[in-house]
Design an enzyme around this catalytic site. Structure first.
Site, PDB file in Angstrom:
ATOM      1  N   THR A 170       7.592  -5.407 -18.733  1.00 55.91           N
ATOM      2  CA  THR A 170       7.090  -4.316 -19.585  1.00 55.91           C
ATOM      3  C   THR A 170       7.842  -4.261 -20.910  1.00 55.91           C
ATOM      4  N   ASP A 171       7.168  -3.703 -21.918  1.00 58.22           N
ATOM      5  CA  ASP A 171       7.840  -3.509 -23.221  1.00 58.22           C
ATOM      6  C   ASP A 171       8.969  -2.488 -23.114  1.00 58.22           C
ATOM      7  N   GLU A 172       8.984  -1.701 -22.029  1.00 52.56           N
ATOM      8  CA  GLU A 172      10.015  -0.658 -21.907  1.00 52.56           C
ATOM      9  C   GLU A 172      11.416  -1.245 -21.772  1.00 52.56           C
ATOM     10  N   LYS A 175      13.314  -2.755 -14.213  1.00 50.34           N
ATOM     11  CA  LYS A 175      12.467  -3.863 -14.668  1.00 50.34           C
ATOM     12  C   LYS A 175      13.312  -4.858 -15.488  1.00 50.34           C
ATOM     13  N   ASN A 185       1.591  -0.443 -23.003  1.00 47.38           N
ATOM     14  CA  ASN A 185       0.849   0.454 -22.092  1.00 47.38           C
ATOM     15  C   ASN A 185      -0.589  -0.015 -21.873  1.00 47.38           C
ATOM     16  N   ASN A 186      -0.973  -0.114 -20.612  1.00 49.95           N
ATOM     17  CA  ASN A 186      -2.344  -0.492 -20.254  1.00 49.95           C
ATOM     18  C   ASN A 186      -3.176   0.750 -19.962  1.00 49.95           C
ATOM     19  N   TYR A 245      13.452   3.447 -14.273  1.00 48.39           N
ATOM     20  CA  TYR A 245      12.347   2.482 -14.163  1.00 48.39           C
ATOM     21  C   TYR A 245      12.594   1.280 -15.079  1.00 48.39           C
ATOM     22  N   ASP A 255       5.599  -5.690   2.576  1.00 45.88           N
ATOM     23  CA  ASP A 255       6.555  -5.216   1.569  1.00 45.88           C
ATOM     24  C   ASP A 255       7.235  -6.440   0.956  1.00 45.88           C
ATOM     25  N   ILE A 256       7.308  -6.513  -0.362  1.00 45.45           N
ATOM     26  CA  ILE A 256       7.972  -7.683  -0.973  1.00 45.45           C
ATOM     27  C   ILE A 256       9.468  -7.723  -0.650  1.00 45.45           C
ATOM     28  N   LEU A 273       0.840  -1.206   0.000  1.00 38.85           N
ATOM     29  CA  LEU A 273       0.000   0.000   0.000  1.00 38.85           C
ATOM     30  C   LEU A 273       0.872   1.252   0.000  1.00 38.85           C
ATOM     31  N   GLU A 281       7.447  -0.226  -8.295  1.00 36.48           N
ATOM     32  CA  GLU A 281       7.328   1.207  -8.539  1.00 36.48           C
ATOM     33  C   GLU A 281       7.195   1.299 -10.054  1.00 36.48           C
ATOM     34  N   ASN A 284       0.583  10.484 -28.428  1.00 38.43           N
ATOM     35  CA  ASN A 284       0.025  11.075 -27.188  1.00 38.43           C
ATOM     36  C   ASN A 284      -0.958  12.204 -27.499  1.00 38.43           C
TER      37      ASN A 284
HETATM   38  P1  NAD Z   1       0.730   0.557  -9.908  1.00 41.71           P
HETATM   39  O1  NAD Z   1       1.783   1.556  -9.580  1.00 41.71           O
HETATM   40  O2  NAD Z   1      -0.658   1.013 -10.207  1.00 41.71           O
HETATM   41  O3  NAD Z   1       0.622  -0.506  -8.712  1.00 41.71           O
HETATM   42  C1  NAD Z   1       1.735  -1.024  -8.063  1.00 41.71           C
HETATM   43  C2  NAD Z   1       1.259  -1.750  -6.791  1.00 41.71           C
HETATM   44  O4  NAD Z   1       2.406  -2.357  -6.176  1.00 41.71           O
HETATM   45  C3  NAD Z   1       0.624  -0.820  -5.755  1.00 41.71           C
HETATM   46  O5  NAD Z   1      -0.533  -1.411  -5.210  1.00 41.71           O
HETATM   47  C4  NAD Z   1       1.703  -0.701  -4.670  1.00 41.71           C
HETATM   48  O6  NAD Z   1       1.188  -0.473  -3.373  1.00 41.71           O
HETATM   49  C5  NAD Z   1       2.390  -2.055  -4.781  1.00 41.71           C
HETATM   50  N1  NAD Z   1       3.774  -2.031  -4.312  1.00 41.71           N
HETATM   51  C6  NAD Z   1       4.742  -1.132  -4.632  1.00 41.71           C
HETATM   52  N2  NAD Z   1       5.877  -1.424  -3.973  1.00 41.71           N
HETATM   53  C7  NAD Z   1       5.637  -2.534  -3.226  1.00 41.71           C
HETATM   54  C8  NAD Z   1       6.410  -3.324  -2.344  1.00 41.71           C
HETATM   55  N3  NAD Z   1       7.688  -3.016  -2.077  1.00 41.71           N
HETATM   56  N4  NAD Z   1       5.843  -4.402  -1.760  1.00 41.71           N
HETATM   57  C9  NAD Z   1       4.544  -4.730  -2.006  1.00 41.71           C
HETATM   58  N5  NAD Z   1       3.752  -4.007  -2.821  1.00 41.71           N
HETATM   59  C10 NAD Z   1       4.290  -2.925  -3.435  1.00 41.71           C
HETATM   60  O7  NAD Z   1       1.338  -0.290 -11.119  1.00 41.71           O
HETATM   61  P2  NAD Z   1       0.606  -0.946 -12.377  1.00 41.71           P
HETATM   62  O8  NAD Z   1       0.500   0.057 -13.455  1.00 41.71           O
HETATM   63  O9  NAD Z   1      -0.571  -1.697 -11.927  1.00 41.71           O
HETATM   64  O10 NAD Z   1       1.737  -1.982 -12.831  1.00 41.71           O
HETATM   65  C11 NAD Z   1       1.784  -3.295 -12.277  1.00 41.71           C
HETATM   66  C12 NAD Z   1       2.951  -4.039 -12.893  1.00 41.71           C
HETATM   67  O11 NAD Z   1       2.800  -4.100 -14.301  1.00 41.71           O
HETATM   68  C13 NAD Z   1       4.309  -3.376 -12.650  1.00 41.71           C
HETATM   69  O12 NAD Z   1       5.252  -4.392 -12.405  1.00 41.71           O
HETATM   70  C14 NAD Z   1       4.615  -2.673 -13.957  1.00 41.71           C
HETATM   71  O13 NAD Z   1       6.002  -2.589 -14.163  1.00 41.71           O
HETATM   72  C15 NAD Z   1       3.958  -3.585 -14.958  1.00 41.71           C
HETATM   73  N6  NAD Z   1       3.483  -2.979 -16.213  1.00 41.71           N
HETATM   74  C16 NAD Z   1       2.669  -1.882 -16.175  1.00 41.71           C
HETATM   75  C17 NAD Z   1       2.180  -1.354 -17.375  1.00 41.71           C
HETATM   76  C18 NAD Z   1       1.246  -0.163 -17.397  1.00 41.71           C
HETATM   77  O14 NAD Z   1       0.914   0.330 -18.469  1.00 41.71           O
HETATM   78  N7  NAD Z   1       0.763   0.329 -16.261  1.00 41.71           N
HETATM   79  C19 NAD Z   1       2.543  -1.953 -18.585  1.00 41.71           C
HETATM   80  C20 NAD Z   1       3.382  -3.066 -18.579  1.00 41.71           C
HETATM   81  C21 NAD Z   1       3.835  -3.567 -17.387  1.00 41.71           C
HETATM   82  O1  TDX Z   2       1.489  14.375 -18.003  1.00 48.41           O
HETATM   83  C1  TDX Z   2       1.909  13.607 -18.895  1.00 48.41           C
HETATM   84  N1  TDX Z   2       2.109  14.096 -20.156  1.00 48.41           N
HETATM   85  C2  TDX Z   2       2.596  13.351 -21.187  1.00 48.41           C
HETATM   86  O2  TDX Z   2       2.753  13.838 -22.304  1.00 48.41           O
HETATM   87  C3  TDX Z   2       2.209  12.212 -18.651  1.00 48.41           C
HETATM   88  C4  TDX Z   2       2.016  11.619 -17.281  1.00 48.41           C
HETATM   89  C5  TDX Z   2       2.698  11.466 -19.698  1.00 48.41           C
HETATM   90  N2  TDX Z   2       2.903  12.016 -20.924  1.00 48.41           N
HETATM   91  C6  TDX Z   2       3.449  11.157 -22.018  1.00 48.41           C
HETATM   92  C7  TDX Z   2       4.714  10.402 -21.681  1.00 48.41           C
HETATM   93  C8  TDX Z   2       4.584   9.136 -22.498  1.00 48.41           C
HETATM   94  O3  TDX Z   2       5.054   9.360 -23.822  1.00 48.41           O
HETATM   95  O4  TDX Z   2       2.459  10.141 -22.264  1.00 48.41           O
HETATM   96  C9  TDX Z   2       3.081   8.892 -22.563  1.00 48.41           C
HETATM   97  C10 TDX Z   2       2.591   7.850 -21.554  1.00 48.41           C
HETATM   98  O5  TDX Z   2       3.140   8.206 -20.296  1.00 48.41           O
HETATM   99  P1  TDX Z   2       2.869   7.325 -18.971  1.00 48.41           P
HETATM  100  O6  TDX Z   2       1.409   7.194 -18.781  1.00 48.41           O
HETATM  101  O7  TDX Z   2       3.707   7.901 -17.881  1.00 48.41           O
HETATM  102  O8  TDX Z   2       3.381   5.887 -19.428  1.00 48.41           O
HETATM  103  P2  TDX Z   2       4.810   5.356 -19.981  1.00 48.41           P
HETATM  104  O9  TDX Z   2       5.910   6.240 -19.607  1.00 48.41           O
HETATM  105  O10 TDX Z   2       4.614   5.039 -21.447  1.00 48.41           O
HETATM  106  O11 TDX Z   2       4.937   3.971 -19.133  1.00 48.41           O
HETATM  107  C11 TDX Z   2       3.798   3.128 -18.973  1.00 48.41           C
HETATM  108  O12 TDX Z   2       3.835   2.017 -19.820  1.00 48.41           O
HETATM  109  C12 TDX Z   2       4.768   1.011 -19.559  1.00 48.41           C
HETATM  110  C13 TDX Z   2       3.655   2.638 -17.517  1.00 48.41           C
HETATM  111  O13 TDX Z   2       3.652   3.760 -16.645  1.00 48.41           O
HETATM  112  C14 TDX Z   2       4.754   1.681 -17.146  1.00 48.41           C
HETATM  113  O14 TDX Z   2       4.554   1.181 -15.836  1.00 48.41           O
HETATM  114  C15 TDX Z   2       4.729   0.543 -18.130  1.00 48.41           C
HETATM  115  O15 TDX Z   2       5.794  -0.325 -17.885  1.00 48.41           O
END
Ligand code: NAD
Ligand code: TDX
Length: 339
Positions: free
Chosen positions: A125-127, A157, A182-183, A153, A59-60, A35, A84, A252
């Protein structure tokens, strides 16, 4: 079957829990989450009382707490979402990204070894592949594209991915890795592009687009990601990486304009601000492997998914208004006010 889902109070982890409890009602889900600012217990309210669901705040990186939970639950499967996850925060302060994303993954895998877990799935992640140039639309990330990271970041990963593969090769840990694009969808924290723009537009606040807004992301509706992970848990090959993405590339600026249109807000709210340091230009996944081996295909078209998502943020204002009225204000000021 007991599945430990780490990071299940965050965006994708919570959607995965909802998906799994519906698709596999016989499984028991134990959510382990620290959390952090990104985790939100109210997100899990609808499943909290289910007899086959348990929430544990931990915490993991905390070896003792993780060991205790594994001893109690004897999980069959661990799915690691805990991380994170925000690139901009990693640029401001990388340390916690290395701790949680790399060392936390190690702690979980050590527990998996000790308790003979049948599958450790790492949500990556694709990043990790870096970025692609805008003038080569023929190029895509495949599972054999070299790791080439840009931000603290993505470097954290990618490091975790390498460690996961090392635990497989060295100790025979039964692992799989998925690398998704990106989700978007319900319960995404409003620091990320789509929910940030929806929340700001609804409050008639400026919409801060980094640079020209020409960067391209490959957007996938969160439920399609969850379904792909379920398929990998059932039929994925041990020791393999699976890319997940739906061939839905968008600039974007076009996303932000679409949000304005859907909400009936003027494009004059769009403000171009200083670009992100090291900003990746284009992400694009080739999902051939997961389609060919596991039959996965995305089900939600972007045009439908974005409308569903906007409607969700409209219908669930208290969820995100509580977030943006709290500590988030300091974050927003620091990141955007002088940008
Ligand atoms: P998020 O930031 O919304 O959620 C992360 C969760 O992990 C939170 O609930 C946080 O409390 C928990 N957390 C953080 N540090 C922790 C710790 N030390 N111990 C236990 N819990 C902890 O992230 P998300 O967008 O849901 O992403 C989830 C996973 O998917 C991540 O590994 C991210 O790299 C990956 N991912 C995200 C996206 C995207 O577009 N959001 C795309 C590809 C992969
Ligand atoms: O205020 C903004 N303005 C803007 O132009 C923000 C927050 C983002 N952006 C741009 C940056 C990126 O090109 O939008 C694009 C998407 O940004 P984010 O939502 O921060 O995503 P991104 O950096 O692409 O990373 C996301 O996809 C891969 C997730 O946050 C990661 O956790 C995942 O691994």
């Amino acid at each position: 079957m007991t599945i430990i889902v780490t990071g299940g109070a965050g965006f994708i982890g919570s959607n995965f829990i909802f998906y799994m409890l519906k698709a596999n009602p016989d499984c028991r889900i134990v959510c382990l989450d620290k959390l952090t600012y990104a985790g939100n217990l109210s997100t899990l309210a609808s499943v909290m009382k289910k007899p086959n669901f348990r929430f544990v705040k931990a915490d993991i990186c905390d070896r003792e707490a993780v060991d205790r939970l594994f001893a109690e639950e004897k999980p069959d499967v661990v799915v690691n979402f805990a991380a994170e996850s925000h690139v901009d925060r990693s640029i401001e302060d990388p340390g916690i990204f290395l701790e949680t994303n790399i060392l936390g993954t190690q702690v979980l895998m050590d527990a998996c070894r000790k308790y003979n877990v049948k599958r450790f799935h790492q949500v990556s992640t694709d990043e990790v592949y870096g970025d692609l140039p805008l003038d080569r639309p023929d190029l895509f990330f495949t599972e054999t594209t070299p790791i080439h990271t840009s931000s603290p970041y993505s470097a954290s990963k990618a490091s975790a991915d390498l460690l996961v593969m090392a635990y497989h090769r060295t100790y025979g840990l039964p692992v799989t890795i998925s690398r998704c694009s990106n989700n978007y969808g319900p319960y995404q924290f409003p620091e990320k592009l789509i929910p940030l723009m929806i929340a700001n537009a609804l409050n008639d606040k400026p919409l801060p687009v980094y640079g020209e807004g020409l960067n391209v992301r490959d957007w996938l509706y969160v439920e399609d990601h969850c379904k792909a992970i379920d398929l990998i848990l059932r039929g994925g090959k041990i020791g393999e990486v699976y890319n997940i993405g739906g061939h839905n590339e968008m600039r974007n600026i076009d996303i932000v304009k679409l949000i304005c249109k859907e909400l009936g807000k003027p494009e004059t709210l769009i403000t171009h601000v200083t670009d992100r340091k090291g900003h990746d230009m284009r992400y694009a996944i080739d999902p051939t492997k997961i389609h060919a081996e596991l039959g996965w295909l995305p089900e939600t078209k972007f045009a439908d998914g974005i409308v569903k998502t906007i409607r969700w943020y409209l219908a669930n204002r208290p969820w995100w208004e509580e977030i943006v009225s709290g500590e988030y204000q300091n974050y927003y000021r620091k990141m955007y006010e002088t940008r």
